[in-house]
Design a protein around this motif. Structure first.
Motif, PDB file in Angstrom:
ATOM      1  N   GLN A  98       0.828  -1.195   0.000  1.00 35.57           N
ATOM      2  CA  GLN A  98       0.000   0.000   0.000  1.00 35.57           C
ATOM      3  C   GLN A  98       0.868   1.254   0.000  1.00 35.57           C
ATOM      4  O   GLN A  98       1.862   1.332   0.725  1.00 35.57           O
ATOM      5  N   ALA A 101      -1.457   7.939   1.145  1.00 37.39           N
ATOM      6  CA  ALA A 101      -2.005   9.033   0.344  1.00 37.39           C
ATOM      7  C   ALA A 101      -1.023  10.185   0.161  1.00 37.39           C
ATOM      8  O   ALA A 101      -0.841  10.696  -0.949  1.00 37.39           O
ATOM      9  N   LYS A 123      -3.334   4.908  -2.417  1.00 35.14           N
ATOM     10  CA  LYS A 123      -4.332   5.800  -1.841  1.00 35.14           C
ATOM     11  C   LYS A 123      -4.253   7.174  -2.513  1.00 35.14           C
ATOM     12  O   LYS A 123      -3.179   7.751  -2.642  1.00 35.14           O
ATOM     13  N   CYS A 151      -7.368   3.845  -4.437  1.00 42.08           N
ATOM     14  CA  CYS A 151      -8.108   3.889  -3.167  1.00 42.08           C
ATOM     15  C   CYS A 151      -8.573   5.302  -2.832  1.00 42.08           C
ATOM     16  O   CYS A 151      -7.763   6.211  -2.684  1.00 42.08           O
ATOM     17  N   ARG A 153      -9.962   7.914  -0.181  1.00 43.14           N
ATOM     18  CA  ARG A 153      -9.917   8.049   1.284  1.00 43.14           C
ATOM     19  C   ARG A 153     -10.242   9.458   1.735  1.00 43.14           C
ATOM     20  O   ARG A 153      -9.861   9.918   2.791  1.00 43.14           O
ATOM     21  N   ASP A 182     -11.815   3.436   1.157  1.00 40.97           N
ATOM     22  CA  ASP A 182     -11.278   3.380   2.515  1.00 40.97           C
ATOM     23  C   ASP A 182     -12.287   4.072   3.426  1.00 40.97           C
ATOM     24  O   ASP A 182     -12.256   5.288   3.609  1.00 40.97           O
TER      25      ASP A 182
END
Length: 260
Positions: A98, A101, A123, A151, A153, A182
């Motif tokens: 992962q 962000a 992210k 992703c 978020r 998320d």
């Protein structure tokens, strides 16, 4: 039968005992619900609000614990990296790497993650428009890896607030990659508690349902037996005792969307 894809676990590795307990319970739940499940926990939270906040056990101990989860419970693993040198070490255990962000535009980090050949969950930064993620994804793709998840978020919306624009999920879907919602980080209030991040976990389920309804392909939840005593992200983590009910309700939305 559900084919929902789920990444879930505690925000950070607090202890081996805590991680193993959560992993065991999550395996039981996701097996019952027929969910494609990846256990997630961070070995280091390098972007905590305060320098005095708990960060985790570090990469050596953290990956040892995650390998134990993988071996003992036969679970797939997801964890994040913050520096390029961590990619190969993490890839020895993790099935999903992962990208946090705030670091999603860091080229060296993306390239190092891509070259492991693992699934890369990127992210979206709180400051990026959904369509801007094509440039981020291309850094991974052009490094030889097309196993990409994007992703959502939340996006910065004034002081200490995030908002999730559901049209952004639709926009990211147009880029050609699966989109993850998320649901727990999206209800954060970054820095909202002064020296730590606040949040409101009661909104995680509604956001998850809405995102699945508009086409999100997968879910990300952070869960903890006692979030109010958690060492990171407690305000927005879902209680472990509540997650099965939440997932059952989200699955109903997922099945309705995918029944055709």
């Amino acid at each position: 039968m559900s084919e929902l894809f789920l990444i879930a676990g505690p925000c950070v590795i607090e202890s081996e005992e805590n991680v193993m307990y959560i992993a065991e319970k999550m395996k039981e739940i996701t097996d019952r619900l027929h969910i494609d499940y990846y256990f997630k926990a961070s070995f280091d939270k390098a972007n905590r609000t305060s320098i005095s906040s708990y960060r985790g056990p570090g990469i050596e101990e953290g990956m040892r614990i995650l390998k134990k989860v993988k071996d003992d419970f036969k679970l797939k693993i997801a964890t994040d990296i913050h520096e390029p040198w961590q990619a190969n070490k993490v890839a020895e255990v993790a099935d999903i790497i992962q990208i946090p962000a705030f670091l999603c535009r860091q080229t060296d980090l993306l390239v190092a993650a891509a070259r492991t050949g693992k699934i890369i969950n990127i992210k979206k930064a709180q400051f990026l428009a959904p369509k801007d993620m094509i440039n981020v994804a291309n850094k991974v793709k052009e490094s030889g890896n097309n196993k990409i998840l994007l992703c959502e978020r939340g996006t910065s919306f004034g002081y200490n607030n995030l908002v999730v624009d559901m049209t952004g999920i639709v926009e990211m879907k147009k880029l050609g990659y699966p989109v993850v919602i998320d649901a727990t980080h999206s209800v954060q209030k970054p820095g909202g508690n002064g020296t730590s991040t606040g949040g409101n976990r009661e909104y995680a389920e509604p956001l998850a349902k809405a995102a699945i309804a508009v086409g999100a392909d997968a879910l990300f939840f952070e869960v903890h037996p006692d979030p109010d005593k958690a060492l990171s992200d407690g305000a927005n983590m879902v209680k472990l005792e509540d997650i099965e009910g939440i997932l059952k309700r989200v699955i109903r939305v997922y099945n309705s969307v995918h029944q055709e």
